[in-house]
Design an enzyme around this catalytic site. Structure first.
Site, PDB file in Angstrom:
ATOM      1  N   ILE A  34      67.398 -47.289 -17.878  1.00 50.32           N
ATOM      2  CA  ILE A  34      66.614 -47.219 -19.109  1.00 50.32           C
ATOM      3  C   ILE A  34      65.117 -47.171 -18.817  1.00 50.32           C
ATOM      4  CG2 ILE A  34      66.298 -49.708 -19.530  1.00 50.32           C
ATOM      5  CD1 ILE A  34      67.248 -49.166 -22.429  1.00 50.32           C
ATOM      6  N   GLN A  96      66.323 -58.651  -8.266  1.00 46.84           N
ATOM      7  CA  GLN A  96      67.533 -58.401  -9.051  1.00 46.84           C
ATOM      8  C   GLN A  96      67.390 -59.113 -10.390  1.00 46.84           C
ATOM      9  OE1 GLN A  96      71.296 -59.558  -7.264  1.00 46.84           O
ATOM     10  NE2 GLN A  96      72.483 -58.530  -8.879  1.00 46.84           N
ATOM     11  N   HIS A 102      75.049 -53.391  -8.772  1.00 53.18           N
ATOM     12  CA  HIS A 102      74.701 -52.006  -9.118  1.00 53.18           C
ATOM     13  C   HIS A 102      73.912 -51.385  -7.984  1.00 53.18           C
ATOM     14  CE1 HIS A 102      71.631 -54.739 -10.727  1.00 53.18           C
ATOM     15  NE2 HIS A 102      70.736 -53.803 -10.464  1.00 53.18           N
ATOM     16  N   HIS A 104      71.142 -48.665  -7.167  1.00 51.44           N
ATOM     17  CA  HIS A 104      70.109 -47.790  -7.711  1.00 51.44           C
ATOM     18  C   HIS A 104      70.090 -46.518  -6.868  1.00 51.44           C
ATOM     19  CE1 HIS A 104      67.655 -50.756 -10.146  1.00 51.44           C
ATOM     20  NE2 HIS A 104      68.202 -51.624  -9.309  1.00 51.44           N
TER      21      HIS A 104
HETATM   22  P1  5GP Z   1      67.818 -54.867 -10.943  1.00 51.95           P
HETATM   23  O1  5GP Z   1      66.408 -55.285 -11.248  1.00 51.95           O
HETATM   24  O2  5GP Z   1      68.790 -55.954 -11.341  1.00 51.95           O
HETATM   25  O3  5GP Z   1      68.035 -54.386  -9.541  1.00 51.95           O
HETATM   26  O4  5GP Z   1      68.097 -53.586 -11.836  1.00 51.95           O
HETATM   27  C1  5GP Z   1      68.483 -53.650 -13.170  1.00 51.95           C
HETATM   28  C2  5GP Z   1      68.147 -52.311 -13.776  1.00 51.95           C
HETATM   29  O5  5GP Z   1      68.789 -52.221 -15.030  1.00 51.95           O
HETATM   30  C3  5GP Z   1      66.641 -52.128 -14.038  1.00 51.95           C
HETATM   31  O6  5GP Z   1      66.166 -50.999 -13.291  1.00 51.95           O
HETATM   32  C4  5GP Z   1      66.562 -51.913 -15.545  1.00 51.95           C
HETATM   33  O7  5GP Z   1      65.614 -50.939 -15.908  1.00 51.95           O
HETATM   34  C5  5GP Z   1      67.986 -51.490 -15.891  1.00 51.95           C
HETATM   35  N1  5GP Z   1      68.392 -51.850 -17.249  1.00 51.95           N
HETATM   36  C6  5GP Z   1      68.168 -53.035 -17.876  1.00 51.95           C
HETATM   37  N2  5GP Z   1      68.711 -53.016 -19.104  1.00 51.95           N
HETATM   38  C7  5GP Z   1      69.272 -51.782 -19.259  1.00 51.95           C
HETATM   39  C8  5GP Z   1      69.990 -51.158 -20.334  1.00 51.95           C
HETATM   40  O8  5GP Z   1      70.249 -51.737 -21.386  1.00 51.95           O
HETATM   41  N3  5GP Z   1      70.423 -49.879 -20.123  1.00 51.95           N
HETATM   42  C9  5GP Z   1      70.180 -49.209 -18.953  1.00 51.95           C
HETATM   43  N4  5GP Z   1      70.640 -47.956 -18.877  1.00 51.95           N
HETATM   44  N5  5GP Z   1      69.508 -49.776 -17.928  1.00 51.95           N
HETATM   45  C10 5GP Z   1      69.070 -51.037 -18.075  1.00 51.95           C
END
Ligand code: 5GP
Ligand code: ZN
Length: 116
Positions: A34, A96, A102, A104
């Site tokens: 997003i 995270q 997940h 990326h």
């Molecule tokens: P992290 O920071 O945990 O490695 O990555 C989480 C990712 O999820 C972030 O890049 C963030 O932009 C994405 N994200 C958070 N909420 C949503 C959502 O509701 N929909 C989508 N498509 N991505 C999300």
């Protein structure tokens, strides 16, 4: 730690929260981030709720290996089979924020090293 009942990515996998889904397999779902940090920024998420890639590999090695094949398929479909960055942020200190494993997949621009 998130449980499936309150997990954002479990809700996306279940179709309870909308997402721009680009691929689905028996074991994973891939959708656009997003808040994209590159022209292509796709999250590839195992259907199995585990907090990070290490715990996924321990709990279900086949799912962890399949995730990597699914990453490659997503990169290929986006036109970047041989030029992408794969990131698994693991733990709050590594930024995270969603504690459902997940990958990326970033592509479409040049990347720096070391990572920030
Ligand atoms: P992290 O920071 O945990 O490695 O990555 C989480 C990712 O999820 C972030 O890049 C963030 O932009 C994405 N994200 C958070 N909420 C949503 C959502 O509701 N929909 C989508 N498509 N991505 C999300
Ligand atoms: Zn989850």
């Amino acid at each position: 730690m998130s449980t499936p009942a309150d997990c954002l990515f479990c809700k996306i996998i279940a179709g309870e929260i909308p997402a721009d889904i680009v691929a689905e397999t028996e074991l994973s779902v891939a959708f656009r981030d997003i808040n994209p940090q590159a022209p292509t920024h796709v999250l590839v998420v195992p259907r199995l709720h585990q907090p990070d890639i290490g715990s996924l590999a321990a709990a279900d090695p086949g799912s962890a290996v399949a995730l990597l094949a699914d990453v490659r398929a997503v990169a290929r479909a986006e036109g970047f089979e041989d030029n992408y960055r794969l990131v698994f942020n693991t733990g709050a200190d590594a930024q995270q924020t969603v504690f459902h494993c997940h990958a990326h997949v970033f592509a479409g621009r040049e990347f720096g090293w070391p990572p920030g």
